[in-house]
Enzyme design. Structure first.
Site, short mmCIF file in Angstrom:
data_model
loop_
_atom_site.label_atom_id
_atom_site.label_comp_id
_atom_site.label_asym_id
_atom_site.label_seq_id
_atom_site.Cartn_x
_atom_site.Cartn_y
_atom_site.Cartn_z
N TRP A 103 1.45 12.30 6.98
CA TRP A 103 0.72 13.48 7.44
C TRP A 103 1.59 14.73 7.37
O TRP A 103 1.12 15.79 6.97
CB TRP A 103 0.15 13.27 8.85
CG TRP A 103 -0.83 12.15 8.91
CD1 TRP A 103 -0.74 11.01 9.66
CD2 TRP A 103 -2.08 12.03 8.18
NE1 TRP A 103 -1.83 10.20 9.44
CE2 TRP A 103 -2.66 10.80 8.54
CE3 TRP A 103 -2.73 12.83 7.25
CZ2 TRP A 103 -3.88 10.37 8.01
CZ3 TRP A 103 -3.95 12.41 6.72
CH2 TRP A 103 -4.50 11.19 7.11
N ASP A 173 1.36 18.70 15.22
CA ASP A 173 0.18 17.88 14.96
C ASP A 173 0.20 16.76 16.00
O ASP A 173 1.09 15.91 15.98
CB ASP A 173 0.27 17.32 13.53
CG ASP A 173 -0.86 16.34 13.20
OD1 ASP A 173 -1.70 16.05 14.07
OD2 ASP A 173 -0.89 15.86 12.04
N LYS A 197 -9.04 10.06 17.27
CA LYS A 197 -8.10 9.04 17.75
C LYS A 197 -8.13 8.94 19.28
O LYS A 197 -8.31 7.85 19.80
CB LYS A 197 -6.69 9.33 17.25
CG LYS A 197 -6.51 8.83 15.81
CD LYS A 197 -6.20 9.88 14.83
CE LYS A 197 -6.22 9.37 13.39
NZ LYS A 197 -5.82 10.39 12.44
#
Ligand code: PLP
Length: 361
Positions: A103, A173, A197
């Site tokens: 990511w 993030d 999530k």
């Protein structure tokens, strides 16, 4: 109702049963509205209340000061990879990135399209099995921001200590760890998380941004990708993901009923300890990341052979433990234990792993 499994998926992932049931009760008729939230105008008083309550609850749960804006956007976590540079790489046109997984790598690659990216450190050489130690002399004091991925969903590592970036705004993030542990938001210029999530269904992205960073987007930035536009319009510039915002609000209420983020953190630490303690004494299973950087949310582990991995995943599935297959780039297994995973789910998984070990040693 059909039997629910223990879902160890990395995302979209398990949601609290209580919340799903509340949403089910309110699906057709939201209280006193005579219609579903899905059918409601985003400009209605009822929806405005839903949005304001969600914002207020998140502010309370994360202790967000008044000089931060909370935005509910679309486009998933991945759209932030572009929005961040377009909106924040606006003084010296450069930024620092630490590469701790896929990511972060994707975020840096996207940022490179808009300015100069300085890779401060990377753990790519060891398949991202740790958070690299930072050498502050590699930080660019003129960077417009400094970017990290707080929890690395795929590799199972997390930052336990935040870098000191001085006056350079820290951007984080937190897609796979938001509300799972306490965080000092004042250390950040911007923090974001896709919902699927720890917060709710896919479709909403939460962005928490310090006000003084707004208003200097690059000229070509599309209107829909400008933080200032969304901030000025209270996330109602266009139709926001209304149902997702409503659902996330129910999750915030649930987090409050659990005792808030600190209480969930304790439970998450216990869940992780149950699994990691077992991995550390097992003669068959092995955790794949450096102990001090282990994630509370995503625990990757392997067996001695691919054949055993496959056998384990198959037998686990038959016992009601779903989605334990590791990410395609890592192999093996990964157990994701987000807020909604009860302790009992992890205890039962470990019991099953013990039994598997006895039978396959
Ligand atoms: C899942 C994830 C993303 C990507 O989210 P999308 O909503 O699929 O774009 C980004 N960062 C992290 C840490 C993630 O876990």
């Amino acid at each position: 109702m059909e039997k629910r499994v223990y879902n160890f998926s990395a995302g979209p992932s398990m949601l609290p049963l209580e919340v799903l049931e509340q949403a089910q009760r309110e699906l057709v008729c939201y209280p006193s509205a005579g219609m579903s939230v899905m059918e409601m105008s985003h400009r209605s008083k009822t929806f405005e209340n839903i949005l304001e309550k969600a914002k207020a609850d998140l502010k309370e749960l994360m202790h967000i000061p008044d000089n931060y804006k909370i935005l509910f956007l679309q486009g998933g976590g991945s759209t932030q990879f572009a929005m961040i540079p377009m909106n924040l790489m606006n003084k010296n046109n450069k930024a620092d990135y630490v590469i701790t997984g896929q990511w972060a790598k994707k975020a840096a690659a996207e940022a490179e399209r808009y300015g100069k990216v300085n890779i401060v450190a990377s753990s790519a050489d060891s398949t991202f099995d740790h958070i690299p130690t930072l050498d502050p002399s590699k930080f660019d004091p003129e960077a417009d921001y400094f970017y990290i991925t707080l929890n690395n969903t795929i590799y199972g590592t997390r930052w336990t200590e935040l870098p000191d970036t001085g006056n350079v705004p820290l951007v984080g993030d937190m897609s796979s760890s938001i509300l799972s542990q306490e965080i000092d938001i004042t250390k950040f210029g911007l923090l974001y998380a896709g919902a699927q999530k720890n917060l709710g269904p896919a479709g909403v992205t939460v962005v928490i941004v310090r006000e003084d960073l707004l208003g200097n987007a690059m000229d070509f930035t599309p209107t829909m990708l400008r933080y200032d536009i969304h901030a000025e319009n209270n996330s109602l510039y266009n139709t926001p993901p209304t149902y997702g915002i409503y659902f996330m609000g129910l999750v915030f209420d649930w987090v409050k009923r659990q005792g808030g983020v600190a209480a969930l953190q304790k439970i998450n630490e216990r869940k992780a300890a149950i699994l990691y303690d077992f991995l550390d004494q097992s003669e068959l299973f092995r955790g794949t990341v450096v102990k001090k950087d282990r994630s509370l949310m995503n625990a990757p582990f392997v067996l001695p052979t691919k054949e055993l991995d496959e056998k384990f995943i198959k037998e686990a599935k038959a016992q009601g433990f779903e989605n334990l297959k590791g990410h395609r780039t890592v192999g093996g297994m990964r157990a994701s234990m987000y807020n909604a995973m009860p302790i009992e789910g992890v205890e039962k998984l470990v019991e099953f792993m013990k039994k598997f070990e006895m039978e396959n040693k």
